[in-house]
Scaffold this motif. Structure first.
Motif, short mmCIF file in Angstrom:
data_model
loop_
_atom_site.label_atom_id
_atom_site.label_comp_id
_atom_site.label_asym_id
_atom_site.label_seq_id
_atom_site.Cartn_x
_atom_site.Cartn_y
_atom_site.Cartn_z
N GLY A 180 -15.17 31.80 12.10
CA GLY A 180 -15.64 30.47 12.45
C GLY A 180 -16.35 29.79 11.30
N LEU A 181 -17.37 30.46 10.75
CA LEU A 181 -18.10 29.88 9.63
C LEU A 181 -17.26 29.87 8.36
CD1 LEU A 181 -20.39 30.38 11.71
CD2 LEU A 181 -21.88 30.88 9.77
N LEU A 182 -16.39 30.88 8.23
CA LEU A 182 -15.51 30.97 7.07
C LEU A 182 -14.06 30.97 7.53
CD1 LEU A 182 -17.47 33.78 5.20
CD2 LEU A 182 -17.52 31.33 4.68
N GLN A 193 -19.89 24.60 10.15
CA GLN A 193 -21.11 24.61 10.95
C GLN A 193 -20.75 24.26 12.39
OE1 GLN A 193 -23.79 25.46 12.34
NE2 GLN A 193 -25.15 24.95 10.66
N PRO A 194 -20.68 25.26 13.29
CA PRO A 194 -20.27 24.98 14.66
C PRO A 194 -21.33 24.29 15.51
CG PRO A 194 -19.92 27.30 14.08
CD PRO A 194 -20.81 26.70 13.05
N GLY A 239 -30.36 26.47 13.11
CA GLY A 239 -28.91 26.52 13.00
C GLY A 239 -28.38 26.42 11.59
N GLY A 240 -29.27 26.22 10.61
CA GLY A 240 -28.83 26.08 9.23
C GLY A 240 -29.13 27.29 8.37
N VAL A 257 -20.40 22.00 3.22
CA VAL A 257 -20.63 22.41 4.61
C VAL A 257 -20.09 21.32 5.51
CG1 VAL A 257 -22.36 23.02 6.34
CG2 VAL A 257 -22.68 23.72 3.96
N ARG A 258 -19.23 21.70 6.45
CA ARG A 258 -18.60 20.72 7.32
C ARG A 258 -18.84 21.07 8.78
NH1 ARG A 258 -12.66 19.84 4.37
NH2 ARG A 258 -13.48 19.26 2.32
N ARG A 259 -19.12 20.04 9.56
CA ARG A 259 -19.27 20.24 10.99
C ARG A 259 -17.93 20.65 11.60
NH1 ARG A 259 -23.02 17.47 13.80
NH2 ARG A 259 -22.28 18.77 15.53
N MET A 260 -17.98 21.58 12.53
CA MET A 260 -16.77 22.04 13.19
C MET A 260 -16.20 20.94 14.08
SD MET A 260 -16.30 25.55 15.33
CE MET A 260 -14.71 26.03 16.01
N SER A 261 -14.90 20.74 14.02
CA SER A 261 -14.24 19.69 14.80
C SER A 261 -13.92 20.21 16.20
CB SER A 261 -12.95 19.24 14.10
OG SER A 261 -13.23 18.70 12.83
#
Length: 352
Positions: A180-182, A193-194, A239-240, A257-261
């Motif tokens: 998920g993170l990677l 970043q979920p 969360g970070g 770092v990208r927010r999870m879609s």
């Protein structure tokens, strides 16, 4: 390591020993002197490796489990359908086979528990006595699993449930950290970043989980027939923290770092069962949910705890994202240092 050799002369069967949680438990049991059997569907390249005697069999086959468990004092039930698939069809029959084998051998079942059992009515800080009112299908199945286990405690088996946050570690199997993170199977080019910004998340480093289980088993005579403990693990308050630890370990150049879609997950779930099941767990990234480890602290005196940066680096090494480093004695001494909640009543809390 504390308690080394306490399993001498005793047999443990590990279901799920080829996975992250089961494998870590199996290796820890072997280090404690247990004779460890691992059940797997395909023959192993080496019939005995990492202290595990490999037996060909299927957790869905009651006769296979019963034969593998003959003479066992402990059955670690760490097996799940891969990729969240077919939980409704496979999870409970596999557990029933473990229960039958445990009852026949008067063995203890060790279950790595999850937070899926709980609903928002008991958030944000969850003790072992909290009501289990899940809001998802997987949560309902986990509640039924534990109901059957509690019932088995009166039929010859004994039980130890150790409930944890999201797993990560050098050999984690499928996990939010590794998948998920990677991006699995690829060199890191970004960190996902979920969760929502500011929402905490609870993580569990697998070697710490296994060490905690071993210390509990070292004092098995004090556990009673139906014991349950919650671990705190690594609490990421906003969360970070985990994302930052990954970035520190990977070093420059800094990864984006990208927010999870989540909308893409929902859309993909219409056609891909795995994405549908992942989407069902989004609620655990939207609000703080934290397991309360005060009972564990009262029993053991401390919770085994590897510093976050060391745990993340070892995890990334195990995933092939970093070269392995030689470590000095100071790093080894700190591996299972004690851990307690601080300012527990006022902390914001969460899980994944």
């Amino acid at each position: 390591m504390a308690g080394q050799g306490t399993g001498a002369g005793r047999i443990a069967l590990v279901l799920g020993a080829t996975g992250g949680v089961g494998g870590e438990m199996a290796r820890a049991l072997a280090a404690r002197g247990w004779t460890v059997r691992g059940l797997r569907r395909k023959p192993a390249e080496a019939p005995r490796s990492e202290g595990i005697d490999w037996i060909v069999g299927d957790a869905m086959n009651a006769a296979d489990v019963r034969a593998a468990a003959e003479g066992a004092a402990l059955i670690v039930h760490a097996v799940n359908p891969p990729g969240y698939k077919d939980w409704d069809r496979l999870v409970l029959p596999m557990l029933d086979n473990s229960i039958a084998a445990a009852c026949a051998n008067h063995a203890r079942i060790l279950l790595p528990g999850t937070v899926y059992n709980y609903g928002p009515d008991v958030f944000p800080l969850i003790p072992e006595t909290a009501a289990q009112n899940p809001t998802t299908r997987k949560g309902a199945i986990r509640v039924e699993m534990e109901r059957r286990l509690h019932r088995a405690a009166g039929r010859g088996a004994t039980l130890l449930t150790l409930r944890c946050g999201d797993f990560f570690g050098p050999r984690p199997g499928g996990s939010w950290f590794s998948q998920g993170l990677l991006t699995p199977g690829k060199p890191p080019t970004r960190i996902n970043q979920p969760g929502r910004p500011g929402v905490g998340h609870q993580w569990a480093y697998l070697p710490d989980v296994a060490e905690t289980a071993m210390r509990l088993l070292d004092r098995e005579a004090e556990l009673g027939d139906d014991a349950m403990f919650h671990m705190d693990g690594h609490w990421d308050a906003d969360g970070g923290g985990m994302v930052a630890a990954i970035a520190r370990a990977l070093g420059p150049p800094a990864l984006p770092v990208r927010r999870m879609s989540w909308w893409a997950v929902r859309l993909g779930g219409l056609a891909v069962p795995l994405l549908r099941e992942i989407g069902e767990m989004r609620y655990l990234w939207q609000r703080p949910v934290r397991l309360d480890n005060r009972r564990l602290l009262a029993f053991l005196g401390e919770e085994p705890h590897t510093p976050l940066d060391l745990a993340v680096r070892r995890t990334l090494e195990g995933l092939g994202h970093l070269p392995a480093k030689a470590e000095g004695p100071e790093s080894n001494r700190s591996l299972f240092g004690g851990h307690r909640h601080q300012d527990q009543a006022s902390d914001q809390v969460g899980f994944g």
